[in-house]
Scaffold this motif. Structure first.
Motif, PDB file in Angstrom:
ATOM      1  N   ALA A 156       0.837  -1.208   0.000  1.00  0.00           N
ATOM      2  CA  ALA A 156       0.000   0.000   0.000  1.00  0.00           C
ATOM      3  C   ALA A 156       0.869   1.255   0.000  1.00  0.00           C
ATOM      4  CB  ALA A 156      -0.921  -0.001   1.210  1.00  0.00           C
ATOM      5  N   VAL A 157       0.287   2.351  -0.443  1.00  0.00           N
ATOM      6  CA  VAL A 157       0.936   3.660  -0.337  1.00  0.00           C
ATOM      7  C   VAL A 157       0.405   4.325   0.928  1.00  0.00           C
ATOM      8  CG1 VAL A 157       1.255   5.929  -1.370  1.00  0.00           C
ATOM      9  CG2 VAL A 157       1.248   3.887  -2.812  1.00  0.00           C
ATOM     10  N   GLU A 158       1.284   4.505   1.906  1.00  0.00           N
ATOM     11  CA  GLU A 158       0.892   5.041   3.207  1.00  0.00           C
ATOM     12  C   GLU A 158       1.244   6.530   3.258  1.00  0.00           C
ATOM     13  OE1 GLU A 158       1.429   2.646   6.958  1.00  0.00           O
ATOM     14  OE2 GLU A 158       2.816   4.296   7.394  1.00  0.00           O
ATOM     15  N   VAL A 159       0.219   7.360   3.399  1.00  0.00           N
ATOM     16  CA  VAL A 159       0.391   8.817   3.415  1.00  0.00           C
ATOM     17  C   VAL A 159       0.191   9.323   4.843  1.00  0.00           C
ATOM     18  CG1 VAL A 159      -0.445  11.025   2.520  1.00  0.00           C
ATOM     19  CG2 VAL A 159      -0.424   8.995   1.045  1.00  0.00           C
ATOM     20  N   THR A 160       1.139  10.117   5.313  1.00  0.00           N
ATOM     21  CA  THR A 160       1.047  10.707   6.646  1.00  0.00           C
ATOM     22  C   THR A 160       0.874  12.212   6.518  1.00  0.00           C
ATOM     23  OG1 THR A 160       2.424   8.990   7.651  1.00  0.00           O
ATOM     24  CG2 THR A 160       2.219  11.064   8.853  1.00  0.00           C
ATOM     25  N   ALA A 161      -0.153  12.730   7.168  1.00  0.00           N
ATOM     26  CA  ALA A 161      -0.406  14.169   7.191  1.00  0.00           C
ATOM     27  C   ALA A 161      -0.142  14.707   8.589  1.00  0.00           C
ATOM     28  CB  ALA A 161      -1.850  14.459   6.786  1.00  0.00           C
ATOM     29  N   ASP A 162       0.626  15.785   8.673  1.00  0.00           N
ATOM     30  CA  ASP A 162       0.898  16.459   9.944  1.00  0.00           C
ATOM     31  C   ASP A 162       0.634  17.941   9.711  1.00  0.00           C
ATOM     32  OD1 ASP A 162       1.827  17.592  12.266  1.00  0.00           O
ATOM     33  OD2 ASP A 162       3.767  16.576  12.263  1.00  0.00           O
ATOM     34  N   VAL A 163      -0.524  18.422  10.165  1.00  0.00           N
ATOM     35  CA  VAL A 163      -0.974  19.773   9.831  1.00  0.00           C
ATOM     36  C   VAL A 163      -1.534  20.461  11.071  1.00  0.00           C
ATOM     37  CG1 VAL A 163      -2.501  21.155   8.364  1.00  0.00           C
ATOM     38  CG2 VAL A 163      -1.544  19.008   7.487  1.00  0.00           C
ATOM     39  N   THR A 164      -1.200  21.742  11.212  1.00  0.00           N
ATOM     40  CA  THR A 164      -1.756  22.565  12.284  1.00  0.00           C
ATOM     41  C   THR A 164      -2.742  23.563  11.684  1.00  0.00           C
ATOM     42  OG1 THR A 164       0.267  22.383  13.610  1.00  0.00           O
ATOM     43  CG2 THR A 164      -1.234  24.188  14.147  1.00  0.00           C
ATOM     44  N   PHE A 165      -3.944  23.629  12.281  1.00  0.00           N
ATOM     45  CA  PHE A 165      -4.994  24.551  11.854  1.00  0.00           C
ATOM     46  C   PHE A 165      -5.180  25.611  12.939  1.00  0.00           C
ATOM     47  CE2 PHE A 165      -5.739  20.368  10.159  1.00  0.00           C
ATOM     48  CZ  PHE A 165      -6.228  20.534   8.867  1.00  0.00           C
ATOM     49  N   VAL A 166      -5.329  26.863  12.540  1.00  0.00           N
ATOM     50  CA  VAL A 166      -5.569  27.947  13.497  1.00  0.00           C
ATOM     51  C   VAL A 166      -6.896  28.606  13.137  1.00  0.00           C
ATOM     52  CG1 VAL A 166      -4.691  30.073  14.520  1.00  0.00           C
ATOM     53  CG2 VAL A 166      -3.088  28.297  13.769  1.00  0.00           C
ATOM     54  N   TYR A 167      -7.883  28.460  14.058  1.00  0.00           N
ATOM     55  CA  TYR A 167      -9.235  28.979  13.835  1.00  0.00           C
ATOM     56  C   TYR A 167      -9.458  30.216  14.710  1.00  0.00           C
ATOM     57  CZ  TYR A 167      -9.858  24.129  12.214  1.00  0.00           C
ATOM     58  OH  TYR A 167      -9.721  22.917  11.594  1.00  0.00           O
ATOM     59  N   PRO A 168      -9.610  31.410  14.142  1.00  0.00           N
ATOM     60  CA  PRO A 168      -9.964  32.582  14.944  1.00  0.00           C
ATOM     61  C   PRO A 168     -11.476  32.612  15.160  1.00  0.00           C
ATOM     62  CG  PRO A 168      -9.597  33.247  12.692  1.00  0.00           C
ATOM     63  CD  PRO A 168      -9.352  31.751  12.739  1.00  0.00           C
ATOM     64  N   VAL A 169     -11.911  32.697  16.388  1.00  0.00           N
ATOM     65  CA  VAL A 169     -13.340  32.632  16.689  1.00  0.00           C
ATOM     66  C   VAL A 169     -13.717  33.719  17.684  1.00  0.00           C
ATOM     67  CG1 VAL A 169     -13.585  30.172  16.191  1.00  0.00           C
ATOM     68  CG2 VAL A 169     -12.875  30.892  18.471  1.00  0.00           C
ATOM     69  N   THR A 170     -15.010  34.015  17.726  1.00  0.00           N
ATOM     70  CA  THR A 170     -15.553  35.011  18.637  1.00  0.00           C
ATOM     71  C   THR A 170     -16.919  34.520  19.113  1.00  0.00           C
ATOM     72  OG1 THR A 170     -15.988  37.401  18.830  1.00  0.00           O
ATOM     73  CG2 THR A 170     -16.753  36.315  16.830  1.00  0.00           C
ATOM     74  N   PRO A 171     -17.419  34.997  20.246  1.00  0.00           N
ATOM     75  CA  PRO A 171     -18.745  34.564  20.693  1.00  0.00           C
ATOM     76  C   PRO A 171     -19.817  34.889  19.660  1.00  0.00           C
ATOM     77  CG  PRO A 171     -17.559  35.645  22.466  1.00  0.00           C
ATOM     78  CD  PRO A 171     -16.748  35.869  21.231  1.00  0.00           C
ATOM     79  N   ALA A 172     -20.701  33.947  19.402  1.00  0.00           N
ATOM     80  CA  ALA A 172     -21.728  34.134  18.375  1.00  0.00           C
ATOM     81  C   ALA A 172     -22.652  35.302  18.703  1.00  0.00           C
ATOM     82  CB  ALA A 172     -22.540  32.850  18.215  1.00  0.00           C
ATOM     83  N   ALA A 173     -22.889  35.549  20.001  1.00  0.00           N
ATOM     84  CA  ALA A 173     -23.833  36.595  20.393  1.00  0.00           C
ATOM     85  C   ALA A 173     -23.201  37.975  20.426  1.00  0.00           C
ATOM     86  CB  ALA A 173     -24.418  36.267  21.773  1.00  0.00           C
ATOM     87  N   ASP A 174     -21.897  38.071  20.290  1.00  0.00           N
ATOM     88  CA  ASP A 174     -21.204  39.355  20.404  1.00  0.00           C
ATOM     89  C   ASP A 174     -20.780  39.811  19.016  1.00  0.00           C
ATOM     90  OD1 ASP A 174     -19.792  41.574  21.070  1.00  0.00           O
ATOM     91  OD2 ASP A 174     -18.523  40.606  22.574  1.00  0.00           O
ATOM     92  N   SER A 175     -21.430  40.863  18.511  1.00  0.00           N
ATOM     93  CA  SER A 175     -21.119  41.382  17.182  1.00  0.00           C
ATOM     94  C   SER A 175     -20.490  42.762  17.233  1.00  0.00           C
ATOM     95  CB  SER A 175     -22.391  41.436  16.328  1.00  0.00           C
ATOM     96  OG  SER A 175     -23.373  42.265  16.961  1.00  0.00           O
ATOM     97  N   GLY A 176     -20.104  43.233  18.418  1.00  0.00           N
ATOM     98  CA  GLY A 176     -19.507  44.555  18.560  1.00  0.00           C
ATOM     99  C   GLY A 176     -18.095  44.612  18.005  1.00  0.00           C
ATOM    100  N   ARG A 177     -17.624  45.822  17.800  1.00  0.00           N
ATOM    101  CA  ARG A 177     -16.284  46.010  17.241  1.00  0.00           C
ATOM    102  C   ARG A 177     -15.196  45.508  18.180  1.00  0.00           C
ATOM    103  NH1 ARG A 177     -15.572  52.072  15.294  1.00  0.00           N
ATOM    104  NH2 ARG A 177     -13.527  51.161  14.834  1.00  0.00           N
ATOM    105  N   ASP A 178     -15.466  45.523  19.470  1.00  0.00           N
ATOM    106  CA  ASP A 178     -14.475  45.098  20.454  1.00  0.00           C
ATOM    107  C   ASP A 178     -14.737  43.677  20.953  1.00  0.00           C
ATOM    108  OD1 ASP A 178     -13.185  47.564  20.323  1.00  0.00           O
ATOM    109  OD2 ASP A 178     -14.530  48.443  21.826  1.00  0.00           O
ATOM    110  N   ALA A 179     -15.396  42.874  20.146  1.00  0.00           N
ATOM    111  CA  ALA A 179     -15.709  41.506  20.559  1.00  0.00           C
ATOM    112  C   ALA A 179     -14.430  40.722  20.824  1.00  0.00           C
ATOM    113  CB  ALA A 179     -16.534  40.818  19.473  1.00  0.00           C
TER     114      ALA A 179
END
Length: 362
Positions: A244-267
């Motif tokens: 078989a061809v064995e593929v290894t993935a090593d990846v870092t993901f960076v997700y910027p998130v904010t509270p769903a209820a806070d839509s202000g500029r300073d959230a």
């Protein structure tokens, strides 16, 4: 003429030849001609003529100054970054693709708070690529049962799985990862059992947490900031079991998130950082029961920061408002951006929260 007069004549003739004209040589005639055509005033022994300025060198310097000025005008942030002025913002010079395992962690960045306008501010991820572009795919060559073209296709589909599992906007909002599942061997019973339980249970246990393979947030609690998820990592491959061809993935993901209820500029903005290591086997259909275009999972591992540390919920839970409760009994600190250290192997039996520690930065 007497003999005395003749002798005197001969003596006087020989004496006067010292002043007679002599025919000049060819070199002397050439020098004389040049002096007539280009007369030059003789210089005294205490005088000198300064050398003429070399205008060509002055033009080189002027051209270099003009080029630097043009680059600064067109790319101000990048030029400043070259001279140590990068403030860790999003305009830092992009990093080259990761082609091999790094030997050390990224340098420390200025301690700047992320904002809605600059969610990667103060983070090494500011210089990472966006989405799938940050996942390096190596050149393909014949390996195991596959020729070079088949290996190239397997590498592309391996990256497609990572994109479908960790970058798809619908999956990030908690929807079913249909595209990712379509790439998994439907005849691999243990994985199919895991998928069935993980994606249907409202209270997954450590063994059936969907976060082990998929990135998910509760849309009523968490909202992604913008459309960009930063990534950095690479694929490698080798010949595995039964050719078989064995593929290894090593990846870092960076997700910027904010509270769903806070839509202000300073959230408040928090970065959830997830590093995944997934080993995939593209099996020879003559030796393993599989379907075209699908692969089997060999192992998968997960490290996360700001994703929750209070038991599996099936979703990342960023610690908005207060610091997340983390187990620090062993005083272990982790730099989530340090890709020089390995991710522990995981066959799917280890929970995402079994090994919580304190992150040194986010």
């Amino acid at each position: 003429m007497s003999d005395e007069e003749w002798e005197r004549f001969l003596r006087e003739t020989v004496k006067d030849t010292t002043g007679a004209p002599v025919e000049p040589s060819a070199r002397a005639r050439e020098v004389a001609r040049r002096l007539r055509e280009h007369p030059r005033q003789a210089e005294g022994w205490r005088t000198y003529s300064p050398a003429r300025p070399r205008r060509r060198k002055v033009w080189y310097v002027t051209g270099l100054v003009a080029l630097v000025a043009l680059l600064v005008a067109l790319f101000p942030q990048q030029i400043v970054g070259w001279f140590g002025g990068d403030d860790g913002g999003q305009d830092g010079a992009p990093l080259a693709a990761e082609s091999e395992a790094p030997r050390e962690a990224p340098d420390a960045e200025p301690d700047l708070r992320p904002t809605l306008a600059e969610p990667f501010r103060g983070s090494p991820a500011a210089r990472w690529a966006d989405g799938a572009a940050g996942i390096t795919v190596p050149p393909a060559k014949a390996t195991g049962w596959m020729n070079a073209a088949q290996v190239e296709r397997a590498l592309k589909q391996s990256r497609d799985f990572l994109v479908a599992a960790g970058l798809d906007s619908d999956v990030l909002r908690g929807e079913r990862p249909t595209k990712a599942i379509a790439l998994l061997n439907p005849h691999q019973k243990d994985v199919q059992d895991y998928l069935r339980t993980a994606l249907s249970s409202k209270k997954p246990d450590p063994d059936t947490d969907p976060l082990l393979l998929f990135s998910r947030f509760r849309p009523e609690q968490t909202r992604l900031v913008g459309d960009v998820v930063k990534t950095r990592g690479r694929l490698t491959y080798r010949e595995g079991k039964r050719g078989a061809v064995e593929v290894t993935a090593d990846v870092t993901f960076v997700y910027p998130v904010t509270p769903a209820a806070d839509s202000g500029r300073d959230a408040e903005v928090i970065r959830t950082i997830v590093r995944r290591k997934v080993v995939m086997s593209w099996d020879d259909p003559a030796k393993v029961i599989t379907e075209p275009g699908t692969m089997s999972l060999v192992s998968y591992a997960l490290d996360m920061t700001n994703g929750g540390c209070s038991g599996p919920t099936g979703y990342f839970v960023p610690p908005f408002g207060t610091a997340d409760e983390q187990s620090t009994d062993d005083d272990r600190l982790i730099d989530p951006y340090d890709r020089s250290k390995p991710v522990d192997a995981n066959d799917g039996t280890t929970s995402a929260d079994d090994d919580c520690a304190t992150a040194t930065r986010s």
